[in-house]
Design a protein around this motif. Structure first.
Motif, PDB file in Angstrom:
ATOM      1  N   LEU A 100       0.901  -1.128   0.016  1.00  0.00           N
ATOM      2  CA  LEU A 100      -0.079   0.037   0.144  1.00  0.00           C
ATOM      3  C   LEU A 100       0.978   1.044   0.069  1.00  0.00           C
ATOM      4  O   LEU A 100       1.864   1.236   0.965  1.00  0.00           O
ATOM      5  N   PHE A 101       0.708   2.217  -0.710  1.00  0.00           N
ATOM      6  CA  PHE A 101       1.285   3.488  -0.892  1.00  0.00           C
ATOM      7  C   PHE A 101       0.241   4.654  -0.451  1.00  0.00           C
ATOM      8  O   PHE A 101      -1.003   4.877  -0.937  1.00  0.00           O
ATOM      9  N   HIS A 102       0.557   5.374   0.594  1.00  0.00           N
ATOM     10  CA  HIS A 102       0.051   6.467   1.216  1.00  0.00           C
ATOM     11  C   HIS A 102       0.364   7.936   1.017  1.00  0.00           C
ATOM     12  O   HIS A 102       1.851   7.918   0.959  1.00  0.00           O
ATOM     13  N   ILE A 103      -0.162   8.597   0.471  1.00  0.00           N
ATOM     14  CA  ILE A 103       0.082  10.131   0.625  1.00  0.00           C
ATOM     15  C   ILE A 103      -0.896  10.809   1.547  1.00  0.00           C
ATOM     16  O   ILE A 103      -1.971  11.158   1.425  1.00  0.00           O
ATOM     17  N   THR A 104      -0.293  11.396   2.605  1.00  0.00           N
ATOM     18  CA  THR A 104      -0.956  12.152   3.305  1.00  0.00           C
ATOM     19  C   THR A 104      -1.333  13.727   3.092  1.00  0.00           C
ATOM     20  O   THR A 104      -0.175  13.929   2.230  1.00  0.00           O
ATOM     21  N   ALA A 105      -2.346  14.104   3.719  1.00  0.00           N
ATOM     22  CA  ALA A 105      -2.280  15.873   3.453  1.00  0.00           C
ATOM     23  C   ALA A 105      -2.039  15.874   1.812  1.00  0.00           C
ATOM     24  O   ALA A 105      -1.229  16.743   1.553  1.00  0.00           O
ATOM     25  N   SER A 106      -2.771  15.239   0.997  1.00  0.00           N
ATOM     26  CA  SER A 106      -2.702  15.193  -0.533  1.00  0.00           C
ATOM     27  C   SER A 106      -2.849  16.785  -0.995  1.00  0.00           C
ATOM     28  O   SER A 106      -3.765  17.591  -0.552  1.00  0.00           O
TER      29      SER A 106
END
Lengths: 112, 113
Positions: free
Chosen positions: B74-80
């Protein structure tokens, strides 16, 4: 910031012509790769090189050929272009296996 | 057969939310898994690498997880941000084929302002 350069960026050419796609890198990487990518699809490895005078075919059968006479230069040649060769061709390099690939911005080839 | 699957449908999210992209693989034994970003008309740009004995890797707003039991990353980008809009590719290297990186077809992320 790219240290790997591909020319031309775009090429439209007629069937039967011979073409060479250029790829050069200034990072001194021994390992270089050519990938083919159609829109919305995965990249397919067509050629790779471990160093000068080393070339190998990748997983995707390709009618193109490559050469590696200098570390920094890895050109790809199509002796007789066909419409089925229409695609984007991406060149990449890295310093060792399992390290990240550095890609050029690709050559978009259209064969009419 | 061997395959790497990424969601072919675009992920459309609101600015500020966390984007989560999935990469599933079948019949591979990856030693490494990498994530790249690709903008239209450009070559992929490396983001993160995670080894098969690592569970999680972080870099600024990015986080990657790797579950070899589920065969998934899984690849997460926070505060996109809208600038994060691009196609994200996962790629793996197998233990006995370290010379090549095998790519998925990518997931397009659209971040609305």
């Amino acid at each position: 910031e790219a240290d790997i350069y591909q020319t031309p960026r775009y090429l439209v050419i007629g069937t039967g012509k011979k073409i060479t796609l250029e790829c050069s890198q200034t990072m001194g990487h021994d390992k270089m790769y050519w990938y083919q990518q159609d829109p919305g699809m995965e990249l397919h490895l067509i050629h790779y090189s471990y160093g000068v005078n080393s070339t190998e075919k990748g997983d995707l059968s390709s009618e193109s050929t490559v050469s590696r006479i200098r570390t920094e230069h890895f050109p790809l040649t199509l002796e007789s272009a066909r419409p089925s060769h229409t695609s984007q061709y991406l060149c990449a390099s890295r310093d060792r296996d399992n390290s990240p690939l550095h890609f050029g911005n690709g050559t978009r080839l259209t064969v009419t | 057969s061997q395959k790497i699957e990424q969601n072919s449908e675009a992920l459309n999210i609101q600015e500020g939310k966390t984007a989560t992209l999935t990469c599933n693989y079948t019949n591979y034994s990856p030693a490494y898994l990498q994530w790249y970003r690709q903008d239209p008309g450009r070559g992929p740009v490396f983001l993160l690498l995670i080894r098969e004995n690592e569970k999680e890797k972080r870099k600024e707003r990015l986080k990657v997880t790797f579950d070899t039991t589920l065969k998934q990353s899984l690849f997460h980008i926070t505060a996109s941000q809208p600038a994060d809009s691009a196609t994200y590719l996962c790629a793996l290297t197998e233990m006995d084929s370290s010379y090549k990186l095998i790519f998925g077809s990518g997931t397009r992320l659209l971040v609305r302002p």
